[in-house]
Design an enzyme around this catalytic site. Structure first.
Site, PDB file in Angstrom:
ATOM      1  N   GLN A  67      38.966  36.514  42.164  1.00 54.49           N
ATOM      2  CA  GLN A  67      39.992  36.725  41.488  1.00 54.49           C
ATOM      3  C   GLN A  67      41.224  37.900  42.364  1.00 54.49           C
ATOM      4  O   GLN A  67      42.490  37.091  42.199  1.00 54.49           O
ATOM      5  CB  GLN A  67      40.080  37.228  40.359  1.00 54.49           C
ATOM      6  CG  GLN A  67      40.000  38.469  39.982  1.00 54.49           C
ATOM      7  CD  GLN A  67      39.405  39.316  38.735  1.00 54.49           C
ATOM      8  OE1 GLN A  67      38.819  39.249  38.566  1.00 54.49           O
ATOM      9  NE2 GLN A  67      40.812  39.665  38.581  1.00 54.49           N
ATOM     10  N   CYS A  73      40.130  37.689  34.802  1.00 55.34           N
ATOM     11  CA  CYS A  73      39.529  37.686  35.004  1.00 55.34           C
ATOM     12  C   CYS A  73      38.288  36.668  34.110  1.00 55.34           C
ATOM     13  O   CYS A  73      37.731  35.842  34.194  1.00 55.34           O
ATOM     14  CB  CYS A  73      38.750  38.559  34.716  1.00 55.34           C
ATOM     15  SG  CYS A  73      39.217  39.346  33.668  1.00 55.34           S
ATOM     16  N   HIS A 365      38.495  43.626  31.046  1.00 58.86           N
ATOM     17  CA  HIS A 365      37.301  42.550  32.045  1.00 58.86           C
ATOM     18  C   HIS A 365      36.332  41.941  31.329  1.00 58.86           C
ATOM     19  O   HIS A 365      35.851  42.043  30.690  1.00 58.86           O
ATOM     20  CB  HIS A 365      36.685  43.673  33.405  1.00 58.86           C
ATOM     21  CG  HIS A 365      36.688  42.579  33.841  1.00 58.86           C
ATOM     22  ND1 HIS A 365      37.240  42.078  35.176  1.00 58.86           N
ATOM     23  CD2 HIS A 365      35.602  42.971  35.280  1.00 58.86           C
ATOM     24  CE1 HIS A 365      36.696  41.476  35.905  1.00 58.86           C
ATOM     25  NE2 HIS A 365      35.848  41.458  35.995  1.00 58.86           N
ATOM     26  N   ASN A 386      30.145  38.947  38.717  1.00 58.56           N
ATOM     27  CA  ASN A 386      31.502  39.244  39.209  1.00 58.56           C
ATOM     28  C   ASN A 386      32.038  38.087  39.937  1.00 58.56           C
ATOM     29  O   ASN A 386      32.271  37.547  40.085  1.00 58.56           O
ATOM     30  CB  ASN A 386      31.858  41.042  39.877  1.00 58.56           C
ATOM     31  CG  ASN A 386      33.171  41.554  39.256  1.00 58.56           C
ATOM     32  OD1 ASN A 386      33.563  40.671  37.949  1.00 58.56           O
ATOM     33  ND2 ASN A 386      33.350  42.819  39.053  1.00 58.56           N
TER      34      ASN A 386
END
Length: 436
Positions: A67, A73, A365, A386
């Protein structure tokens, strides 16, 4: 209680200094902190043992996305769960969906929602709780799972190759600053129009002009999303595929085919009553789209549902507070990673409910669960995809202790079929509205 005011005196300072000097090994601790910093001085090396990278349930999900310098996110995590499905079904592991595409439409939809709120609430002062909230961050990047789902349902999705990233979407700082300034200006203009008894026609015409300007600014920055595109790729067996003239919704229906209404956001917010539905209308982004709703449940039930979904081969979107007890480069999430309280000899203990109540906790997040390590059917650690690129963690993947999940995970998105019967009954309740 009477007002409590006590200026610091020289006696107070002498007492504090005397207390410092009697602390065991205070000079050793001071040297360690000043030389290495607080985190390094307090880091527990046993984290590496607790977070070895072997998982009993481990989905093969390929290269992570990135990102970069943006707050997307929540979009990346939803698109990750969708692209994993495409990867398995069509034998294309590292296939990626366009985050820029949904981000474009989020900016347009969010501006529309902001203008509508400014018009609706024009009779309230700017100090009003709702108005103040909307003015505080009108064009922010952050979002919730339901916001991403609402965009997918309305606009579909497209491959990343059909609408790639730009310099602006890689780093949204300048765009967000300019858009915030424009939206606040426009909000002022719309409020003034309403309060000067302008006609609905004039107000709507002004809003439409403003929306066209937002569209122009976003198109200049992100590009104009294609109405149709060609799907062209080679699968992992090098077989060539071509499907021409697809619209984004046609592509989603044909190649992804996930009914997002079949999913629910399970949340663990122990500062609120359990087994209740809650809604957060202040953060909805699409007029008439999927609303932000949560089913509040004990943490063990979030884990149980997530494990069922992982065992069935499907990854899990989850919301968390990643800024606590995290080593970015090593890709570690461990509640005992940094022993800061022990280092300073102070007590900073708070329950999860207390952290929420006293603003020590937030959902900062979103990431994706891709595995779990079960020892005698009990989770000990989790594998996390992630969206910070492959240069952090283990090629972009993080390992998370079950204790960290207990402490700092607040939401998981799972199929409703994994809920208990009692939870399915809770879904029928009218959600309790949460204020901004």
């Amino acid at each position: 209680m009477t007002e409590f005011n006590h200026p610091i005196t020289s006696d107070d300072i002498n007492q504090m200094q005397a207390d410092l000097e009697v602390q065991p090994k205070n000079e050793v601790i001071s040297r360690a902190i000043m030389t290495n910093g607080i985190d390094k001085a307090s880091e527990d090396p046993r984290t590496a043992v607790r977070l070895n990278r072997t998982f009993s349930v481990d989905l093969d999900t390929g290269t992570v996305a990135n990102q970069k310098h943006s707050g997307r996110c929540w979009l990346f995590s939803l698109l990750n769960t969708l692209r994993h499905k495409f990867a398995v079904k069509y034998n294309k592991k590292d296939f990626e969906l366009s985050q820029n595409y949904l981000f474009f439409w989020d900016k347009i939809e969010r501006a529309n929602m902001f203008y509508d709120r400014m018009i609706t609430l024009a009779d309230r002062p700017t100090s009003d709780r709702d108005v103040d909230f909307y003015l505080s961050m009108p064009g922010e990047d952050g979002g919730q799972w339901a916001m991403a789902a609402a965009l997918v349902q309305k606009y579909g999705v497209i491959p990343k190759e059909a609408f790639p990233e730009t310099a602006v979407t890689d780093d949204t700082t300048d765009y967000d600053e300019v858009m915030d300034r424009k939206l606040r200006h426009d909000g002022m203009v719309l409020r003034n129009l309403v309060n000067s008894d302008a006609s609905d026609y004039d107000i709507n015409q002004m809003k439409q002009k403003m929306m066209s300007e937002v569209y122009r600014m976003t198109a200049y920055s992100f590009g104009v999303p294609p109405k149709t595109f060609d799907l062209e790729y080679r699968d992992d067996d090098k077989k060539y595929h071509l499907d021409q003239g697809l619209t984004p919704k046609q592509f989603y229906d044909k190649y992804i085919g996930v009914d997002l209404n079949d999913y629910v956001v399970l949340t663990n917010s122990p500062d609120k009553k359990m087994d209740e539905m809650y809604s957060l209308p202040s953060q909805n982004n699409v007029e008439g789209g999927m609303p932000i709703e949560f089913l509040n449940a004990p943490m063990d039930e979030l884990k149980e549902a997530a494990i069922k979904q992982l065992k069935d081969g499907e990854t899990v979107w989850f919301g968390n507070d990643v800024l606590h007890q995290m080593n970015r480069q090593k890709g570690c999430l461990d509640s005992k990673l940094y022993r800061q309280a022990a280092l300073f000899g102070v007590d900073m203990t708070m329950t999860k409910a207390e952290r929420l109540e006293y603003h020590e906790a937030e959902v900062s997040h979103a990431m994706t669960l891709t595995g779990v390590d079960l020892i005698n059917d009990v989770p000990t650690k989790w594998k996390v995809e992630n969206s910070w690129g492959k240069k952090v963690g283990d090629d972009g993947y993080f390992a998370m202790t079950d204790e960290w999940m207990q402490d700092f995970v607040y939401e998981v998105v799972v199929k409703k079929s994994y809920l208990k019967h009692t939870q399915k009954e809770v879904l029928k309740k009218t959600p309790i509205k949460l204020y901004p």
